[in-house]
Enzyme design. Structure first.
Site, mmCIF file in Angstrom:
data_model
loop_
_atom_site.group_PDB
_atom_site.id
_atom_site.type_symbol
_atom_site.label_atom_id
_atom_site.label_comp_id
_atom_site.label_asym_id
_atom_site.label_seq_id
_atom_site.Cartn_x
_atom_site.Cartn_y
_atom_site.Cartn_z
ATOM 1 N N GLU A 17 0.838 -1.211 0.000
ATOM 2 C CA GLU A 17 0.000 0.000 0.000
ATOM 3 C C GLU A 17 0.867 1.253 0.000
ATOM 4 O O GLU A 17 2.057 1.217 0.284
ATOM 5 C CB GLU A 17 -0.915 0.046 1.226
ATOM 6 C CG GLU A 17 -2.288 -0.562 1.015
ATOM 7 C CD GLU A 17 -3.219 0.326 0.199
ATOM 8 O OE1 GLU A 17 -2.774 1.379 -0.322
ATOM 9 O OE2 GLU A 17 -4.403 -0.040 0.058
ATOM 10 N N ASP A 203 -9.845 1.471 -4.610
ATOM 11 C CA ASP A 203 -8.888 1.420 -3.507
ATOM 12 C C ASP A 203 -8.119 2.741 -3.504
ATOM 13 O O ASP A 203 -8.699 3.804 -3.602
ATOM 14 C CB ASP A 203 -7.985 0.196 -3.665
ATOM 15 C CG ASP A 203 -7.401 -0.290 -2.345
ATOM 16 O OD1 ASP A 203 -6.882 0.544 -1.572
ATOM 17 O OD2 ASP A 203 -7.442 -1.506 -2.085
#
Length: 296
Positions: A17, A203
């Site tokens: 991430e 996302d």
């Protein structure tokens, strides 16, 4: 421009991430949430380094005194990337047994915004917080389960935000001087029907120099570029199914870095997509923007 991917880091992340380009160092940073680590690679040399964290890291910001601000489950910390020393800036403002920080980004005035994920997922109980000069304030709570997709327009007057669980991206009017987001409007609603017309859920994201919003579509195997008016401008099909976030980097900010997740993916998916969990990059024809530094 053809989509020719480079593998930036071939070791699969559990949940890669928050890629973040450091222009002075010419390094790309990112986190592995499930791996409890912050990673760094110098793309030209391939030199890699990782720092183990004592709780899950989820978002990063550049610090003007060197190193990074890291949003951990237990709160905001400063990571000195030279010494490895970790210093607490502010503790978590929530019950860390049911929530943790997730996506985050620094606004044009140097505030570090970070939303949470409410892990039971049985109600919309996530929240948005902001770290401003060492103090954490609550910006809003509820109405979302998995805060994601933060981005700011080049003029600083709009903020984008996604709730991954709702498959929705919103746009807010943003007052950079006061740090206030208001007038929420739907930017794009994606289909949640996994039996047909399912292209993944939104996302992490980034905004380029033209004001377009680039969104990683988890389980959709693609990155989408939208105009500020919500028009789909480009689709990039990826050699993996679960991209998590994108960032612009390189000397001209025309290289797109893409993190991805391997946690929870089936053996069949891993076999079909050997790059699952890896960090990828590709050249793009529109430059991104340098990320603002956190102001301590």
């Amino acid at each position: 421009m053809s989509d020719e991917f480079e593998v930036v880091h071939a070791a699969p992340m559990q949940v890669g991430e928050c890629p973040l380009w450091h222009p002075a160092e010419r390094n790309i940073y990112w986190v592995d949430i499930g791996g409890f680590a912050v990673h760094r690679v110098h793309p030209l040399t391939g030199e890699h380094r990782a720092w183990r964290m004592d709780s899950e890291p989820s978002a990063l910001a550049l610090h003007p005194h060197g190193g990074l601000v890291v949003a951990l489950r237990r709160g905001f910390v400063h990571l000195d990337t030279a010494s490895g020393e970790v210093t607490t800036i502010a503790p978590a403002p929530y019950d860390s047994s049911v929530a943790r920080f997730n996506d985050g980004r620094v606004d044009p005035a140097g505030r570090f915004w970070a939303g949470t994920i409410y892990e039971p997922r049985d109600r919309q109980a996530a929240a948005m917080y902001c770290l401003e000069r060492g103090e954490v304030s609550l910006k809003w709570e509820g109405g979302m389960t998995n805060s994601n997709g933060l981005g700011f327009s080049p003029d600083g007057r709009s903020m984008y935000h996604a709730d991954t669980t709702s498959h929705r991206v919103d746009r807010y009017a943003f007052d950079a001087a006061r740090g206030v987001a208001s007038e929420r409007q739907a930017f794009h609603q994606f289909s949640a029907d996994k039996t047909s017309n399912y292209g993944g859920r939104p996302d992490g994201a980034a905004v380029d120099s033209e004001g377009a919003y680039w969104c990683a579509m988890f389980e959709g195997g693609r990155v989408l570029r939208f105009s500020p008016d919500g028009e789909l401008l480009r689709e990039i099909v990826l050699p993996l199914r679960c991209p998590t976030m994108v960032a612009f980097g390189g000397d001209d900010l025309r290289r797109l870095y893409i993190t991805s997740a391997s946690h929870g993916r089936s053996d069949a998916e891993r076999a079909a997509y050997p790059l699952t969990g890896c960090v990828l990059s590709l050249a793009v024809d529109v430059a991104g923007r340098e990320e603002p530094m956190y102001v301590p």
